[in-house]
Design a protein around this motif. Structure first.
Motif, PDB file in Angstrom:
ATOM      1  N   MET A 132     -12.971  -0.486  15.260  1.00 46.09           N
ATOM      2  CA  MET A 132     -11.601  -0.753  15.713  1.00 46.09           C
ATOM      3  C   MET A 132     -10.800  -1.430  14.608  1.00 46.09           C
ATOM      4  O   MET A 132      -9.630  -1.136  14.400  1.00 46.09           O
ATOM      5  N   ARG A 133     -11.435  -2.350  13.894  1.00 48.57           N
ATOM      6  CA  ARG A 133     -10.761  -3.123  12.851  1.00 48.57           C
ATOM      7  C   ARG A 133     -10.176  -2.236  11.758  1.00 48.57           C
ATOM      8  O   ARG A 133      -9.208  -2.583  11.099  1.00 48.57           O
ATOM      9  N   LYS A 134     -10.750  -1.078  11.560  1.00 50.13           N
ATOM     10  CA  LYS A 134     -10.303  -0.179  10.485  1.00 50.13           C
ATOM     11  C   LYS A 134      -8.936   0.451  10.765  1.00 50.13           C
ATOM     12  O   LYS A 134      -8.306   0.975   9.855  1.00 50.13           O
ATOM     13  N   TRP A 135      -8.468   0.395  11.997  1.00 49.93           N
ATOM     14  CA  TRP A 135      -7.242   1.083  12.398  1.00 49.93           C
ATOM     15  C   TRP A 135      -6.054   0.124  12.425  1.00 49.93           C
ATOM     16  O   TRP A 135      -5.440  -0.114  13.460  1.00 49.93           O
ATOM     17  N   ILE A 136      -5.718  -0.432  11.263  1.00 52.94           N
ATOM     18  CA  ILE A 136      -4.642  -1.433  11.179  1.00 52.94           C
ATOM     19  C   ILE A 136      -3.514  -0.998  10.244  1.00 52.94           C
ATOM     20  O   ILE A 136      -2.649  -1.800   9.922  1.00 52.94           O
ATOM     21  N   ASN A 137      -3.519   0.263   9.830  1.00 53.25           N
ATOM     22  CA  ASN A 137      -2.508   0.730   8.885  1.00 53.25           C
ATOM     23  C   ASN A 137      -1.365   1.470   9.571  1.00 53.25           C
ATOM     24  O   ASN A 137      -1.570   2.190  10.542  1.00 53.25           O
ATOM     25  N   GLN A 138      -0.183   1.273   9.026  1.00 51.20           N
ATOM     26  CA  GLN A 138       0.981   2.072   9.411  1.00 51.20           C
ATOM     27  C   GLN A 138       1.606   2.537   8.110  1.00 51.20           C
ATOM     28  O   GLN A 138       1.905   1.719   7.240  1.00 51.20           O
ATOM     29  N   GLU A 139       1.781   3.842   7.991  1.00 46.58           N
ATOM     30  CA  GLU A 139       2.283   4.429   6.749  1.00 46.58           C
ATOM     31  C   GLU A 139       1.436   3.990   5.555  1.00 46.58           C
ATOM     32  O   GLU A 139       1.954   3.710   4.477  1.00 46.58           O
ATOM     33  N   GLY A 140       0.128   3.886   5.760  1.00 47.49           N
ATOM     34  CA  GLY A 140      -0.803   3.551   4.692  1.00 47.49           C
ATOM     35  C   GLY A 140      -0.888   2.074   4.350  1.00 47.49           C
ATOM     36  O   GLY A 140      -1.648   1.695   3.460  1.00 47.49           O
ATOM     37  N   LYS A 141      -0.147   1.233   5.046  1.00 49.70           N
ATOM     38  CA  LYS A 141      -0.163  -0.205   4.753  1.00 49.70           C
ATOM     39  C   LYS A 141      -0.724  -0.978   5.938  1.00 49.70           C
ATOM     40  O   LYS A 141      -0.302  -0.778   7.077  1.00 49.70           O
ATOM     41  N   PRO A 142      -1.679  -1.891   5.640  1.00 46.23           N
ATOM     42  CA  PRO A 142      -2.225  -2.701   6.731  1.00 46.23           C
ATOM     43  C   PRO A 142      -1.196  -3.706   7.236  1.00 46.23           C
ATOM     44  O   PRO A 142      -0.435  -4.277   6.453  1.00 46.23           O
ATOM     45  N   LEU A 143      -1.173  -3.902   8.554  1.00 46.83           N
ATOM     46  CA  LEU A 143      -0.230  -4.829   9.165  1.00 46.83           C
ATOM     47  C   LEU A 143      -0.984  -5.888   9.967  1.00 46.83           C
ATOM     48  O   LEU A 143      -1.916  -5.564  10.708  1.00 46.83           O
TER      49      LEU A 143
END
Length: 185
Positions: A132-143
């Motif tokens: 789950m932790r790996k899914w923190i990017n939006q447009e290639g940038k972690p948020l």
């Protein structure tokens, strides 16, 4: 008290609690990424499709909280069906709630292609929070906001009360390097 098993049909209340708490209610359409690129127009509790089945745009009419709750029920039901179709192992209500919230945010397509699903269906539930932790990017940038959401979902998957998980995520995560241990469920 043993954890309740998910019936694979309903949306566990914990899923709706976490989505409402994280998304917040907005009666008017808003870009979920503010002025930054890559946002999606949403309304209500993060809905991207209005009651008529049209994509939310800046011109979508304002809605009431009751209408937003109806849209949320519709969309959470779709996320629950996606989870039920793709997950082949029994889930507790908390596990299902976390996966439904994750799927509500990221979609059934991302669930179907995720390593998280492979691990889950291979009876490796202990690997789900890390995935789950790996899914923190939006447009290639972690948020940081997405990291908080993923931590809360992972904590719920691990058996933590959904409100407590959300409060702890926003209290204890200030940077992309943070991923606190989960308190005992």
């Amino acid at each position: 008290m043993p954890a309740l098993l998910w019936d694979r049909k309903s949306v566990p209340p914990a899923a709706t609690v976490v989505v409402k708490r994280i998304e917040g209610f907005f009666s008017n359409p808003y870009d979920d990424n503010g002025a930054l690129p890559g946002g999606t127009w949403t309304i209500g509790y993060g809905t991207i499709v209005d009651a008529d089945g049209k994509a939310v745009t800046p011109r979508t009419a304002a809605i009431t909280e009751a209408q937003a709750q109806e849209l949320l029920r519709r969309d959470m039901g779709g996320a629950a069906r996606d989870v039920a179709q793709r997950v082949n192992v029994e889930l507790t209500e908390n596990e299902a709630a976390a996966l439904i919230s994750w799927t509500y945010n990221l979609g059934g397509g991302n669930l179907s292609k995720s390593t998280m699903l492979v691990k889950l269906n291979s009876h490796q539930k202990s690997g789900v929070p890390t995935e789950m932790r790996k899914w923190i990017n939006q447009e290639g940038k972690p948020l940081v906001g997405l990291l908080r959401r993923r931590w809360a979902e992972a904590a719920i998957f691990s058996g933590i009360d959904p409100i407590n998980a959300c409060v702890l995520a926003w209290k204890n995560i200030d940077s992309l390097d943070d991923w606190p241990d989960f308190p005992n469920a």
